[in-house]
Design an enzyme around this catalytic site. Sequence first.
Site, PDB file in Angstrom:
ATOM      1  N   GLY A  10       0.744  -1.201   0.324  1.00 53.74           N
ATOM      2  CA  GLY A  10       0.126  -0.035  -0.187  1.00 53.74           C
ATOM      3  C   GLY A  10       0.682   1.016   0.046  1.00 53.74           C
ATOM      4  CE  LYS A 188       1.719   9.236  14.231  1.00 59.47           C
ATOM      5  NZ  LYS A 188       1.339   8.157  14.121  1.00 59.47           N
TER       6      LYS A 188
END
Length: 309
Positions: A10, A188
């Site tokens: 991807g 994160k």
Amino acid sequence: MMTWHILGAGSLGCLWAARLATQKHRVQLILRDNAALARYQATQGIGLSDAQRQHTTYYPIAAQLASDAQPIEYLLLACKAYDAQTAVSQVAQRLTTNSVVILLQNGLGSQQAIQTMLPQVRCLAASSTEGAYLAEPFHSVFAGIGHTVLGDLQPNAQAAPANLIETLNTAHIPCSWTNQIAQDLWRKLAINCVINPLTVIYNCNNGALSAYPEQVNTLCAELQQLLHAAGQPTTASDLTERVWHVINSTAANSSSMRQDVHKQRRSEISFITGFACAQSLALECPTPALHALHQQLQNMLHAHGLPTT
Ligand code: NAD
Ligand code: KPL
């Protein structure tokens, strides 16, 4: 020269494959099935464009299936978090105690599950600020320059892999090593737990969250408690400032989760707010606003006809 297998062709998989191939490493894509292999073989190879899409270079990188017999030295796992365990299980028999697996997945949960599946294999987690999207299958657009931090999932497992870090930087994959990757992943995660769901719920860019200061600050306060409970006091200490910094410095951006919803793609919710809610229960650290947000996000995804996990 290294031999790399890239599982997940991807946006990020193609971005890494192209840059490694430029340095003459032996790169193999691992595709899902014969149909994907046939679609890939009908292309000119992996395409990589600059952010403005003015220049595109094609790289005739080899491709194979997971069932191939070739042993894997370096594996880049570049699929979504919800596909990660299945994808790794398909190549597990090709990994040896000398293999290195790099996990690019966002959020938390999938990395630990994979390290548990592969106790004898060195698994490195990555936290990346690089940005890419697919213009078409096997053609990645390098939309945002960033940096990738890598670290061992098993603490103090082995010496830092200096050769790997040097190789990646030479291939223009800017990266650095940390002995505390859990800290980067949790930071994160906490930032994503605040910004991503709110941008979906209010259908707004990151910067527009400045209209909801109380909600942002309440979520940050709960996440700070959770970070303490999870043994991440450093990350807890400046979380609120960091969240506001990201809201302001990425004001014009649409969060990755909002982009997924707009494109009718499955989100990684289970590895973001889902993981944080599960941790709050496991660690007996109540986070009521976060649970309510997770439920509201699930309702929103359901309303869009998207999976809620
Ligand atoms: P993507 O959806 O563009 O690519 C994933 C690819 O993996 C797809 O082509 C899919 O078909 C393939 N795949 C899944 N299961 C497979 C299997 N079993 N065998 C073979 N192929 C399989 O995803 P992406 O945007 O490259 O993101 C990958 C991860 O990196 C995500 O967790 C994402 O959150 C994270 N990430 C992405 C970016 C970005 O800018 N794209 C930035 C930072 C982090
Ligand atoms: O990482 C992000 C994402 O969109 O997933 C943030 C930091 C929220 C920036 O948009």
